[in-house]
Design a protein around this motif. Structure first.
Motif, PDB file in Angstrom:
ATOM      1  N   PHE A 128       0.786  -1.276  -0.109  1.00 31.88           N
ATOM      2  CA  PHE A 128       0.101   0.029   0.077  1.00 31.88           C
ATOM      3  C   PHE A 128       0.991   1.112  -0.131  1.00 31.88           C
ATOM      4  O   PHE A 128       1.944   1.192   0.477  1.00 31.88           O
ATOM      5  CB  PHE A 128      -0.990   0.046   1.263  1.00 31.88           C
ATOM      6  N   ASN A 129       0.477   2.431  -0.562  1.00 29.14           N
ATOM      7  CA  ASN A 129       1.134   3.595  -0.601  1.00 29.14           C
ATOM      8  C   ASN A 129       0.545   4.622   0.279  1.00 29.14           C
ATOM      9  O   ASN A 129       1.015   5.842   0.442  1.00 29.14           O
ATOM     10  CB  ASN A 129       1.104   4.291  -2.111  1.00 29.14           C
ATOM     11  N   PHE A 130      -0.212   4.451   1.461  1.00 28.14           N
ATOM     12  CA  PHE A 130      -0.944   5.472   2.056  1.00 28.14           C
ATOM     13  C   PHE A 130       0.185   6.027   3.058  1.00 28.14           C
ATOM     14  O   PHE A 130       1.219   5.519   3.448  1.00 28.14           O
ATOM     15  CB  PHE A 130      -1.881   4.898   3.170  1.00 28.14           C
ATOM     16  N   GLN A 131       0.062   7.245   3.186  1.00 28.28           N
ATOM     17  CA  GLN A 131       0.877   8.087   4.080  1.00 28.28           C
ATOM     18  C   GLN A 131       1.088   7.303   5.472  1.00 28.28           C
ATOM     19  O   GLN A 131       0.111   7.204   5.975  1.00 28.28           O
ATOM     20  CB  GLN A 131       0.508   9.387   4.429  1.00 28.28           C
ATOM     21  N   TYR A 132       2.152   7.214   6.171  1.00 28.16           N
ATOM     22  CA  TYR A 132       2.448   6.582   7.070  1.00 28.16           C
ATOM     23  C   TYR A 132       3.730   7.011   7.608  1.00 28.16           C
ATOM     24  O   TYR A 132       4.795   6.465   7.335  1.00 28.16           O
ATOM     25  CB  TYR A 132       2.406   4.973   7.197  1.00 28.16           C
ATOM     26  N   GLU A 133       3.884   7.879   8.693  1.00 29.80           N
ATOM     27  CA  GLU A 133       4.936   8.456   9.139  1.00 29.80           C
ATOM     28  C   GLU A 133       5.390   8.450  10.614  1.00 29.80           C
ATOM     29  O   GLU A 133       4.315   8.375  11.201  1.00 29.80           O
ATOM     30  CB  GLU A 133       5.139  10.086   8.749  1.00 29.80           C
ATOM     31  N   LYS A 134       6.731   8.019  10.977  1.00 30.98           N
ATOM     32  CA  LYS A 134       6.795   7.827  12.275  1.00 30.98           C
ATOM     33  C   LYS A 134       7.585   8.984  12.837  1.00 30.98           C
ATOM     34  O   LYS A 134       8.659   8.829  13.405  1.00 30.98           O
ATOM     35  CB  LYS A 134       7.684   6.504  12.532  1.00 30.98           C
ATOM     36  N   LYS A 135       6.610  10.167  13.187  1.00 33.35           N
ATOM     37  CA  LYS A 135       7.469  11.352  13.605  1.00 33.35           C
ATOM     38  C   LYS A 135       7.116  11.569  15.136  1.00 33.35           C
ATOM     39  O   LYS A 135       7.649  12.669  15.521  1.00 33.35           O
ATOM     40  CB  LYS A 135       7.334  12.340  12.839  1.00 33.35           C
ATOM     41  N   GLY A 136       6.398  10.741  15.724  1.00 27.25           N
ATOM     42  CA  GLY A 136       5.761  10.938  17.149  1.00 27.25           C
ATOM     43  C   GLY A 136       4.741  11.962  17.081  1.00 27.25           C
ATOM     44  O   GLY A 136       4.076  12.394  16.241  1.00 27.25           O
ATOM     45  N   LEU A 137       4.514  12.174  18.384  1.00 31.36           N
ATOM     46  CA  LEU A 137       3.512  13.375  18.740  1.00 31.36           C
ATOM     47  C   LEU A 137       3.859  14.210  20.041  1.00 31.36           C
ATOM     48  O   LEU A 137       4.403  13.780  20.798  1.00 31.36           O
ATOM     49  CB  LEU A 137       2.393  12.558  19.362  1.00 31.36           C
ATOM     50  N   LEU A 138       3.642  15.292  19.725  1.00 31.71           N
ATOM     51  CA  LEU A 138       3.990  16.724  20.608  1.00 31.71           C
ATOM     52  C   LEU A 138       2.848  16.861  21.603  1.00 31.71           C
ATOM     53  O   LEU A 138       1.560  16.995  21.023  1.00 31.71           O
ATOM     54  CB  LEU A 138       4.651  17.806  20.110  1.00 31.71           C
ATOM     55  N   MET A 139       2.695  16.929  22.859  1.00 26.92           N
ATOM     56  CA  MET A 139       1.590  17.707  23.658  1.00 26.92           C
ATOM     57  C   MET A 139       2.132  18.979  23.935  1.00 26.92           C
ATOM     58  O   MET A 139       3.184  19.127  24.893  1.00 26.92           O
ATOM     59  CB  MET A 139       1.608  16.567  24.841  1.00 26.92           C
ATOM     60  N   LEU A 140       1.478  19.842  23.516  1.00 25.00           N
ATOM     61  CA  LEU A 140       1.823  21.443  23.624  1.00 25.00           C
ATOM     62  C   LEU A 140       1.306  22.005  24.773  1.00 25.00           C
ATOM     63  O   LEU A 140      -0.052  22.002  24.600  1.00 25.00           O
ATOM     64  CB  LEU A 140       1.665  22.156  22.172  1.00 25.00           C
ATOM     65  N   CYS A 141       1.802  22.789  25.834  1.00 29.16           N
ATOM     66  CA  CYS A 141       1.030  23.072  26.697  1.00 29.16           C
ATOM     67  C   CYS A 141       1.444  24.775  27.000  1.00 29.16           C
ATOM     68  O   CYS A 141       2.257  25.197  26.771  1.00 29.16           O
ATOM     69  CB  CYS A 141       1.715  22.500  28.096  1.00 29.16           C
ATOM     70  N   GLN A 142       0.318  25.377  27.371  1.00 29.57           N
ATOM     71  CA  GLN A 142       0.502  26.949  27.495  1.00 29.57           C
ATOM     72  C   GLN A 142       0.344  27.332  28.696  1.00 29.57           C
ATOM     73  O   GLN A 142       0.661  28.439  29.058  1.00 29.57           O
ATOM     74  CB  GLN A 142      -0.874  27.559  26.780  1.00 29.57           C
ATOM     75  N   THR A 143      -0.021  26.364  29.710  1.00 27.33           N
ATOM     76  CA  THR A 143      -0.037  26.706  31.130  1.00 27.33           C
ATOM     77  C   THR A 143       1.247  25.840  31.858  1.00 27.33           C
ATOM     78  O   THR A 143       1.152  24.881  31.567  1.00 27.33           O
ATOM     79  CB  THR A 143      -1.394  26.561  31.783  1.00 27.33           C
ATOM     80  N   ASP A 144       1.446  26.305  33.122  1.00 32.38           N
ATOM     81  CA  ASP A 144       2.323  25.508  34.058  1.00 32.38           C
ATOM     82  C   ASP A 144       1.635  24.685  34.544  1.00 32.38           C
ATOM     83  O   ASP A 144       2.128  23.307  34.587  1.00 32.38           O
ATOM     84  CB  ASP A 144       3.036  26.568  35.023  1.00 32.38           C
TER      85      ASP A 144
END
Length: 414
Positions: A128-144
């Protein structure tokens, strides 16, 4: 070889068909839609072992009650005097405790890691040719406060063996040099991957058709013919279809059909929304905007912003207030990204089947000997799809399941 009918052609139904036909069974998929829209097409495309904590976690019900009066909130539970909704709410509230989370984590980890490896296998084996990337996941936080909470979750994930690190704003800039962030810090799950859902769905449908799987689209199952605890056939407006085995993977509609067997699956439809943009956002790593609960995914040719959990019954109405909330959150975290009116007007939604304890229903019920249930995955359907399909095929093929099915038992008590 068994003749199998799968009710529901989303990610769970297609993956069940894939593994069943590989086992040599004759497979038919029947779906009430055209099979080109809904939750399997509008989701964030994450394969997320990082999402270890079930939706029913301590404090979620309290937040839900507070957010009930805010139609722009990340979780919106619309109060209504419906017996199924009230039973679900009580069971959900009962599940929101630390002991449940502790028991759920190993089950969620096992099925998401298995699924991730099965995506690898499918892509390689079927070319299969579907996009599949192993770049991880960020949890972005605005507050302490949120950053502290996410760091605590990251430590727990690390104890579970997942690859996760903490990032300062400066370290994040090295990873994403073309993006401006308005955040305090982040955690980074290197174990996660992402896809473009539509690509996988289209390739899998084409593959299954070529493999001899029959498809009936725009055909709603209206009744079940049941004799002595066995389904003999399903009835639609147009035809009656007989089979040896049946799979119920109709997402948010599954509980309606299960009632015909005297099985009351506690399920609520959780609506999610997505906005796509073809603007050059510079974003290369998927992220979750932690306070806003918005998922951001760089897909094939566009960036997707997806979010909200709106529990308000089965409907496909687009609530522009919730779409606007996703757009505002996007600009709040990414000051250089502004979603256009046209992009917001093009927003789409999908209904995710939500169980009260945040775990899917997978396996047989004592109510019916030839029905395998596969639903209730909430926001994790995409992450758990292939593993669920493999488990379904093992149950029907009378093989020992690769994972312990007890946590997912459809007859479990709440």
């Amino acid at each position: 070889m068994k003749n199998c009918i799968i009710i529901g052609g989303g990610i769970i139904g297609l993956c069940s068909a894939y593994y069943l036909q590989k086992e040599g069974h004759q497979v038919t998929i029947i779906d009430q839609s055209n099979m080109d829209s809904g939750a399997s097409y509008v989701n964030a495309g994450y394969l997320s072992p990082s999402h270890l904590v079930p939706l029913s976690a301590p404090g979620v019900m309290k937040k839900g009650l507070k957010w009930m009066f805010n139609p722009a909130s990340p979780l919106y539970i619309k109060p209504r005097l419906d017996p199924d909704f009230l039973k679900w709410t009580l069971a959900f509230n009962k599940s929101c405790n630390a002991n449940h989370v502790k028991k759920a984590i190993p089950a969620i980890k096992s099925i998401t890691l298995l699924s991730q490896s099965l995506y690898d296998d499918i892509k390689q084996e079927e070319q299969f040719n579907f996009q599949y990337e192993k770049k991880g996941l960020l949890m972005l936080c605005q507050t302490d406060k949120m950053l502290d909470d996410e760091i605590e979750t990251a430590h727990m994930a690390k104890r579970e063996g997942l690859d996760v690190i903490e990032l300062s704003k400066e370290e994040l800039k090295v990873l994403e040099p073309d993006v401006t962030f308005n955040i305090k810090g982040a955690t980074y799950y290197k174990c996660d991957s992402h896809t473009t859902p539509q690509e996988f769905m289209e390739e899998m449908k084409a593959h299954l058709k070529e493999a001899g799987v029959r498809f009936f689209t725009n055909e709603k199952v209206e009744d079940l013919v049941v004799t002595n605890g066995r389904i003999e056939a399903i009835k639609t407006k147009n035809q009656t279809l007989k089979a040896d085995e049946f799979v119920l993977s109709a997402g948010s509609w599954s509980s309606l059909l299960s009632k015909k067997l005297g099985l009351h699956l506690l399920l609520q439809a959780g609506k999610g929304y997505r906005i796509n943009t073809t603007q050059d956002t510079g974003i290369t790593i998927p992220s979750i905007l932690a306070e806003a609960k918005v998922a951001v995914t760089p897909m094939h040719g566009f960036t997707r912003f997806a979010g909200t959990m709106e529990i308000a019954g089965i409907n496909d109405k687009i609530n522009q207030i919730r779409v606007e909330a996703i757009a505002k959150a996007t600009t709040s975290y990414y000051p250089d990204v502004t979603l256009s009116t046209e992009e917001k007007n093009d927003a789409a939604s999908g209904l995710r089947p939500v169980s009260p304890d945040g775990l899917p229903y997978i396996g047989r019920s004592a109510k019916c000997t030839n029905l395998t249930i596969a639903t209730g995955h909430a926001m994790m359907g995409w992450s758990m799809g292939p593993a669920t399909g493999k488990l379904v095929s093992e149950v029907i093929s009378d093989k020992k399941p690769i994972l312990d099915l007890n946590p997912f038992q459809p007859d479990r008590k709440f």
